[in-house]
Scaffold this active site. Structure first.
Site, PDB file in Angstrom:
ATOM      1  N   ASN A  61       0.048  -7.120  -9.568  1.00  0.00           N
ATOM      2  CA  ASN A  61      -1.053  -6.654  -8.718  1.00  0.00           C
ATOM      3  C   ASN A  61      -1.948  -7.816  -8.309  1.00  0.00           C
ATOM      4  O   ASN A  61      -2.216  -8.727  -9.096  1.00  0.00           O
ATOM      5  CB  ASN A  61      -1.841  -5.524  -9.385  1.00  0.00           C
ATOM      6  CG  ASN A  61      -2.391  -5.861 -10.746  1.00  0.00           C
ATOM      7  OD1 ASN A  61      -1.804  -6.632 -11.493  1.00  0.00           O
ATOM      8  ND2 ASN A  61      -3.514  -5.273 -11.094  1.00  0.00           N
ATOM      9  N   ALA A  65     -11.965  -9.062  -3.603  1.00  0.00           N
ATOM     10  CA  ALA A  65     -13.377  -8.681  -3.740  1.00  0.00           C
ATOM     11  C   ALA A  65     -13.677  -7.459  -2.880  1.00  0.00           C
ATOM     12  O   ALA A  65     -14.560  -6.657  -3.202  1.00  0.00           O
ATOM     13  CB  ALA A  65     -14.277  -9.843  -3.351  1.00  0.00           C
ATOM     14  N   TYR A  67     -12.356  -4.378  -2.571  1.00  0.00           N
ATOM     15  CA  TYR A  67     -11.416  -3.683  -3.471  1.00  0.00           C
ATOM     16  C   TYR A  67     -10.198  -3.030  -2.815  1.00  0.00           C
ATOM     17  O   TYR A  67      -9.079  -3.177  -3.297  1.00  0.00           O
ATOM     18  CB  TYR A  67     -12.152  -2.627  -4.293  1.00  0.00           C
ATOM     19  CG  TYR A  67     -13.105  -3.158  -5.335  1.00  0.00           C
ATOM     20  CD1 TYR A  67     -13.311  -4.527  -5.520  1.00  0.00           C
ATOM     21  CD2 TYR A  67     -13.820  -2.287  -6.146  1.00  0.00           C
ATOM     22  CE1 TYR A  67     -14.193  -5.005  -6.464  1.00  0.00           C
ATOM     23  CE2 TYR A  67     -14.704  -2.761  -7.106  1.00  0.00           C
ATOM     24  CZ  TYR A  67     -14.894  -4.121  -7.263  1.00  0.00           C
ATOM     25  OH  TYR A  67     -15.757  -4.586  -8.200  1.00  0.00           O
ATOM     26  N   CYS A  72      -0.811  -3.264  -5.279  1.00  0.00           N
ATOM     27  CA  CYS A  72      -0.176  -2.953  -6.565  1.00  0.00           C
ATOM     28  C   CYS A  72       1.041  -3.847  -6.803  1.00  0.00           C
ATOM     29  O   CYS A  72       1.675  -4.340  -5.855  1.00  0.00           O
ATOM     30  CB  CYS A  72       0.291  -1.501  -6.588  1.00  0.00           C
ATOM     31  SG  CYS A  72      -1.028  -0.286  -6.640  1.00  0.00           S
ATOM     32  N   GLU A  74       4.006  -2.966  -7.807  1.00  0.00           N
ATOM     33  CA  GLU A  74       5.259  -2.395  -7.315  1.00  0.00           C
ATOM     34  C   GLU A  74       5.475  -2.730  -5.846  1.00  0.00           C
ATOM     35  O   GLU A  74       6.553  -3.149  -5.432  1.00  0.00           O
ATOM     36  CB  GLU A  74       5.249  -0.862  -7.468  1.00  0.00           C
ATOM     37  CG  GLU A  74       5.159  -0.370  -8.897  1.00  0.00           C
ATOM     38  CD  GLU A  74       3.724  -0.180  -9.373  1.00  0.00           C
ATOM     39  OE1 GLU A  74       2.848  -1.002  -9.000  1.00  0.00           O
ATOM     40  OE2 GLU A  74       3.478   0.760 -10.122  1.00  0.00           O
ATOM     41  N   CYS A 111       1.217   4.532  -8.935  1.00  0.00           N
ATOM     42  CA  CYS A 111       0.250   5.325  -8.167  1.00  0.00           C
ATOM     43  C   CYS A 111       0.979   6.057  -7.035  1.00  0.00           C
ATOM     44  O   CYS A 111       2.126   5.746  -6.698  1.00  0.00           O
ATOM     45  CB  CYS A 111      -0.857   4.423  -7.614  1.00  0.00           C
ATOM     46  SG  CYS A 111      -0.377   3.473  -6.165  1.00  0.00           S
TER      47      CYS A 111
HETATM   48  N1  THU Z   1      -2.030  -0.910 -10.150  1.00  0.00           N
HETATM   49  C1  THU Z   1      -0.758  -1.332  -9.936  1.00  0.00           C
HETATM   50  O1  THU Z   1      -0.507  -2.522  -9.681  1.00  0.00           O
HETATM   51  N2  THU Z   1       0.238  -0.425 -10.005  1.00  0.00           N
HETATM   52  C2  THU Z   1       0.060   0.901 -10.297  1.00  0.00           C
HETATM   53  O2  THU Z   1       1.009   1.659 -10.265  1.00  0.00           O
HETATM   54  C3  THU Z   1      -1.265   1.400 -10.641  1.00  0.00           C
HETATM   55  C4  THU Z   1      -2.380   0.472 -10.401  1.00  0.00           C
HETATM   56  C5  THU Z   1      -3.105  -1.884 -10.079  1.00  0.00           C
HETATM   57  C6  THU Z   1      -3.998  -1.751  -8.887  1.00  0.00           C
HETATM   58  C7  THU Z   1      -5.260  -2.407  -9.383  1.00  0.00           C
HETATM   59  O3  THU Z   1      -5.160  -3.811  -9.174  1.00  0.00           O
HETATM   60  C8  THU Z   1      -5.258  -2.144 -10.868  1.00  0.00           C
HETATM   61  O4  THU Z   1      -3.936  -1.757 -11.199  1.00  0.00           O
HETATM   62  C9  THU Z   1      -6.214  -1.065 -11.295  1.00  0.00           C
HETATM   63  O5  THU Z   1      -6.020   0.095 -10.590  1.00  0.00           O
END
Ligand code: THU
Length: 160
Positions: A61, A65, A67, A72, A74, A111
């Site tokens: 991930n 800044a 947000y 992510c 994936e 997610c």
């Molecule tokens: N995040 C991922 O990289 N993959 C997921 O499946 C869930 C969330 C990251 C996004 C963000 O940088 C951090 O986790 C917190 O949500």
């Protein structure tokens, strides 16, 4: 009124029960958490995917800044893989999360946005993508993204 149930099968594997290929993918997903740029959430996510040709692509991930602009793990891995190897189906993707100094006992599940993107991969190549969710208590494996995402919205949905 009609009623129906939708069910999904999840298998939980201990490390020694994983195939060598799956164990390697999980280890690379764990390793990929080290490349995470997550100064805001301090939640490090790593992903590793195996292509049909055997090549493994990893991602983590990447936050910002501003947000919502972060990405992510994936999708970082999937989009890179599809750019570099557009003719290669993704066979499996492993995901691991590291925070507060440890990997989580229970796996995190991708997610909704990442599930939608993984679904598109299945649709694009016409083949299932196995999803390996790492937790220190075991790796939860589903054999298709559809198991994580009932009521799919895919390209065909636009044509009806
Ligand atoms: N995040 C991922 O990289 N993959 C997921 O499946 C869930 C969330 C990251 C996004 C963000 O940088 C951090 O986790 C917190 O949500």
């Amino acid at each position: 009124m009609e009623r129906y149930k939708i069910s999904s099968e999840v298998c939980i594997y201990q490390d020694h029960e994983l195939t060598a290929e799956d164990r390697e993918l999980v280890e690379l997903a764990k390793k990929a958490t080290e490349q995470s740029y997550s100064p805001y959430s301090c939640f490090r996510v790593g992903a590793a995917l195996r292509l049909r040709n055997g090549i493994i692509v990893t991602g983590s991930n990447q936050e910002n800044a501003s947000y919502p602009l972060g990405m992510c793990a994936e999708r970082t891995a999937i989009f890179h893989a599809q750019h570099q190897y557009p003719d290669q189906p993704i066979e499996s993707i492993a995901i691991a999360a590291f925070a507060n100094g440890h990997f989580y006992p229970e796996p995190i599940s991708p997610c909704g946005a990442c599930r939608q993107v993984m679904l598109e991969v299945e649709d694009r190549y016409g083949e299932p993508v196995r999803v390996l969710l790492h937790g220190t208590g075991g790796t939860h494996i589903v054999e298709t993204v559809k198991a994580l995402m009932p009521f799919q919205f895919i390209g065909d949905s636009l044509k009806k």
